[in-house]
Design a protein around this motif. Structure first.
Motif, PDB file in Angstrom:
ATOM      1  N   ARG A 126       1.172  -1.130  -0.059  1.00 17.97           N
ATOM      2  CA  ARG A 126       0.257   0.410   0.395  1.00 17.97           C
ATOM      3  C   ARG A 126       1.045   0.875   0.018  1.00 17.97           C
ATOM      4  NH1 ARG A 126       0.230   2.511   4.633  1.00 17.97           N
ATOM      5  NH2 ARG A 126       0.989   0.970   6.508  1.00 17.97           N
ATOM      6  N   GLU A 127       0.045   2.233  -0.883  1.00 22.22           N
ATOM      7  CA  GLU A 127       0.881   3.800  -0.430  1.00 22.22           C
ATOM      8  C   GLU A 127       0.906   4.584   0.424  1.00 22.22           C
ATOM      9  OE1 GLU A 127       1.493   7.737  -3.739  1.00 22.22           O
ATOM     10  OE2 GLU A 127       0.761   5.630  -4.633  1.00 22.22           O
ATOM     11  N   THR A 128       2.053   4.806   1.157  1.00 24.49           N
ATOM     12  CA  THR A 128       2.642   5.764   2.379  1.00 24.49           C
ATOM     13  C   THR A 128       2.063   6.955   2.021  1.00 24.49           C
ATOM     14  OG1 THR A 128       4.605   4.815   2.951  1.00 24.49           O
ATOM     15  CG2 THR A 128       2.349   3.707   3.801  1.00 24.49           C
ATOM     16  N   ARG A 129       3.184   7.057   1.202  1.00 22.72           N
ATOM     17  CA  ARG A 129       3.470   8.643   0.887  1.00 22.72           C
ATOM     18  C   ARG A 129       4.370   8.853  -0.331  1.00 22.72           C
ATOM     19  NH1 ARG A 129       6.892  11.419   5.206  1.00 22.72           N
ATOM     20  NH2 ARG A 129       5.386   9.673   7.052  1.00 22.72           N
ATOM     21  N   GLY A 177       9.523  10.031   7.720  1.00 19.07           N
ATOM     22  CA  GLY A 177       9.682   8.838   7.279  1.00 19.07           C
ATOM     23  C   GLY A 177       8.245   7.372   7.919  1.00 19.07           C
ATOM     24  N   ASP A 178       8.733   6.808   7.762  1.00 24.13           N
ATOM     25  CA  ASP A 178       7.609   5.645   7.745  1.00 24.13           C
ATOM     26  C   ASP A 178       8.554   4.828   9.030  1.00 24.13           C
ATOM     27  OD1 ASP A 178       5.130   6.101   6.238  1.00 24.13           O
ATOM     28  OD2 ASP A 178       6.794   5.463   5.102  1.00 24.13           O
ATOM     29  N   ALA A 179       9.766   4.701   8.760  1.00 19.57           N
ATOM     30  CA  ALA A 179      10.162   3.767   9.479  1.00 19.57           C
ATOM     31  C   ALA A 179      10.068   3.790  10.993  1.00 19.57           C
ATOM     32  CB  ALA A 179      11.584   3.014   9.235  1.00 19.57           C
ATOM     33  N   LYS A 180      10.015   3.441  12.052  1.00 20.53           N
ATOM     34  CA  LYS A 180      10.278   3.786  13.274  1.00 20.53           C
ATOM     35  C   LYS A 180      11.284   2.906  14.125  1.00 20.53           C
ATOM     36  CE  LYS A 180       6.100   5.640  13.583  1.00 20.53           C
ATOM     37  NZ  LYS A 180       5.493   6.608  12.841  1.00 20.53           N
ATOM     38  N   ILE A 181      12.494   4.629  13.802  1.00 20.49           N
ATOM     39  CA  ILE A 181      13.708   3.984  14.278  1.00 20.49           C
ATOM     40  C   ILE A 181      13.903   4.199  15.699  1.00 20.49           C
ATOM     41  CG2 ILE A 181      16.178   4.646  13.678  1.00 20.49           C
ATOM     42  CD1 ILE A 181      14.916   3.669  11.302  1.00 20.49           C
ATOM     43  N   THR A 182      14.736   3.757  16.513  1.00 19.36           N
ATOM     44  CA  THR A 182      14.632   3.801  17.618  1.00 19.36           C
ATOM     45  C   THR A 182      15.952   3.807  18.375  1.00 19.36           C
ATOM     46  OG1 THR A 182      15.333   1.190  18.090  1.00 19.36           O
ATOM     47  CG2 THR A 182      12.892   2.162  18.530  1.00 19.36           C
ATOM     48  N   ASP A 268       8.049  13.462   0.556  1.00 19.57           N
ATOM     49  CA  ASP A 268       6.563  14.229   0.285  1.00 19.57           C
ATOM     50  C   ASP A 268       6.242  15.323   1.822  1.00 19.57           C
ATOM     51  OD1 ASP A 268       5.080  15.704  -1.018  1.00 19.57           O
ATOM     52  OD2 ASP A 268       3.020  14.592  -1.538  1.00 19.57           O
ATOM     53  N   GLY A 269       5.758  16.515   2.111  1.00 22.03           N
ATOM     54  CA  GLY A 269       5.685  16.449   3.380  1.00 22.03           C
ATOM     55  C   GLY A 269       7.191  17.024   4.353  1.00 22.03           C
ATOM     56  N   ASN A 270       8.170  17.132   3.267  1.00 17.63           N
ATOM     57  CA  ASN A 270       9.393  17.633   4.023  1.00 17.63           C
ATOM     58  C   ASN A 270       9.540  18.941   3.570  1.00 17.63           C
ATOM     59  OD1 ASN A 270      11.431  18.330   5.657  1.00 17.63           O
ATOM     60  ND2 ASN A 270      12.885  16.503   4.847  1.00 17.63           N
ATOM     61  N   VAL A 290       6.271   5.263  -1.479  1.00 18.15           N
ATOM     62  CA  VAL A 290       6.570   4.289  -1.204  1.00 18.15           C
ATOM     63  C   VAL A 290       5.201   3.885  -0.816  1.00 18.15           C
ATOM     64  CG1 VAL A 290       7.708   4.652   1.234  1.00 18.15           C
ATOM     65  CG2 VAL A 290       7.432   6.868   0.048  1.00 18.15           C
ATOM     66  N   LEU A 291       5.968   1.716  -1.240  1.00 19.05           N
ATOM     67  CA  LEU A 291       4.814   1.457  -0.828  1.00 19.05           C
ATOM     68  C   LEU A 291       5.457   0.523   0.254  1.00 19.05           C
ATOM     69  CD1 LEU A 291       4.238   0.698  -4.739  1.00 19.05           C
ATOM     70  CD2 LEU A 291       2.944   1.973  -3.512  1.00 19.05           C
TER      71      LEU A 291
END
Length: 295
Positions: A126-129, A177-182, A268-270, A290-291
């Motif tokens: 699915r497309e997120t951005r 971004g979509d990834a949650k970086i710790t 997009d959006g940055n 971004v899929l």
């Protein structure tokens, strides 16, 4: 037609494929040869080629997103326009998914032509951005903005790597971004970033306040073309034009070293970073969706 792990001898043909299909990714022959010089580059990492005769007509590469939690995988996939519609993309994607699952990834993400979103939905993507690619000649950079009091510019390779690591740790956790970086251990960062032969640390720059890095930009590639993979300013130092300053300084240094092409991408959006790149002279060249799909 053969689908198999890529080999060192594929590098020249693979470079021609990248230059044809995705020149905005700034793929270099040296980077391909480095990647193919060893069978793998850690869990989840792999490179697969679709080969007809002596020609590479399809290519995919995989890797894990360092520090992501839950663990995310990413891949790139390209197929020569004349060979599309022959299930080459399907075979490469399935090989990529298998490698990522072996590495423990729970999702896969790919940046792809928006026209392929429907095809990718078969696997649950699915497309997120959207992400926008841009490029420029570093010699076209504007004059360097004024230097704020108390700060100094330094090539990254002249700094203690731990200072850059500490700034990058904060940047990775606060970037779009979509990834949650710790977080990731210093030793892992040192091996995969600082000591990576793909990085051009001598042409990457940082802004230093006393003994702390408050802004930086990192690039990979070679002394012909560079991909600007990460630019960041620490949260308390934002809004002062430091990203503009450090990126401009990097362009000047690259131009002096003979680099002819600089490449980058923004989500997009940055808006702030897109505005910085437009001020520097970057021109948008392509847009990808971004899929993301579960594995």
């Amino acid at each position: 037609m053969e689908i198999r792990p890529a080999r060192l001898g594929d590098a020249e043909s693979a470079l021609a494929l990248h230059d044809l299909v995705a020149p905005f990714l700034a793929t270099t022959g040296s980077s391909l040869r480095r990647r193919l010089s060893v069978p793998t580059d850690g869990p989840g990492a792999g490179v697969f080629a679709a080969v007809e005769g002596d020609h590479v007509v399809g290519w995919t590469s995989t890797g894990l997103i360092a520090g992501s939690d839950p663990l995310d995988g990413q891949l790139r996939l390209i197929v020569h326009p004349e060979y599309r519609g022959r299930s080459i993309g399907t075979a490469l994607l399935e090989a990529a998914h298998e490698r990522l699952k072996e590495g423990g990834a729970v999702t896969a993400r790919v940046f792809a032509d928006p026209a392929s979103s429907g095809w990718a939905s078969q696997w649950g993507y699915r497309e997120t951005r959207r992400v926008h690619y841009a490029s420029m000649a570093p010699g076209d950079a504007p004059e360097l903005p004024p230097m704020p009091d108390g700060l100094r510019l330094s090539p990254v390779n002249e700094l203690d790597p731990r200072l850059v690591y500490e700034a990058d740790e904060i940047a990775q956790q606060t970037k779009p971004g979509d990834a949650k970086i710790t977080s990731r251990p210093y030793e892992h960062w040192l091996a995969s970033i600082w000591n990576s032969p793909a990085m051009v640390l001598d042409l990457s720059m940082a802004l230093v306040d006393d003994h702390r890095v408050v802004g930086f930009t990192l690039g990979n590639g070679d002394h012909e073309k560079i991909w600007s993979q990460m630019t960041a300013t620490l949260p308390e130092s934002r809004g002062q034009g430091l990203a503009k300053l450090v990126k401009c300084a990097t362009l000047h240094r690259a131009a002096a070293a003979g680099v002819t092409g600089m490449y980058t991408a923004n989500y997009d959006g940055n808006g702030p970073m897109i505005a910085v790149n437009e001020w520097l002279g970057y021109t948008r060249t392509a847009t990808h969706a971004v899929l993301i799909c579960p594995l």
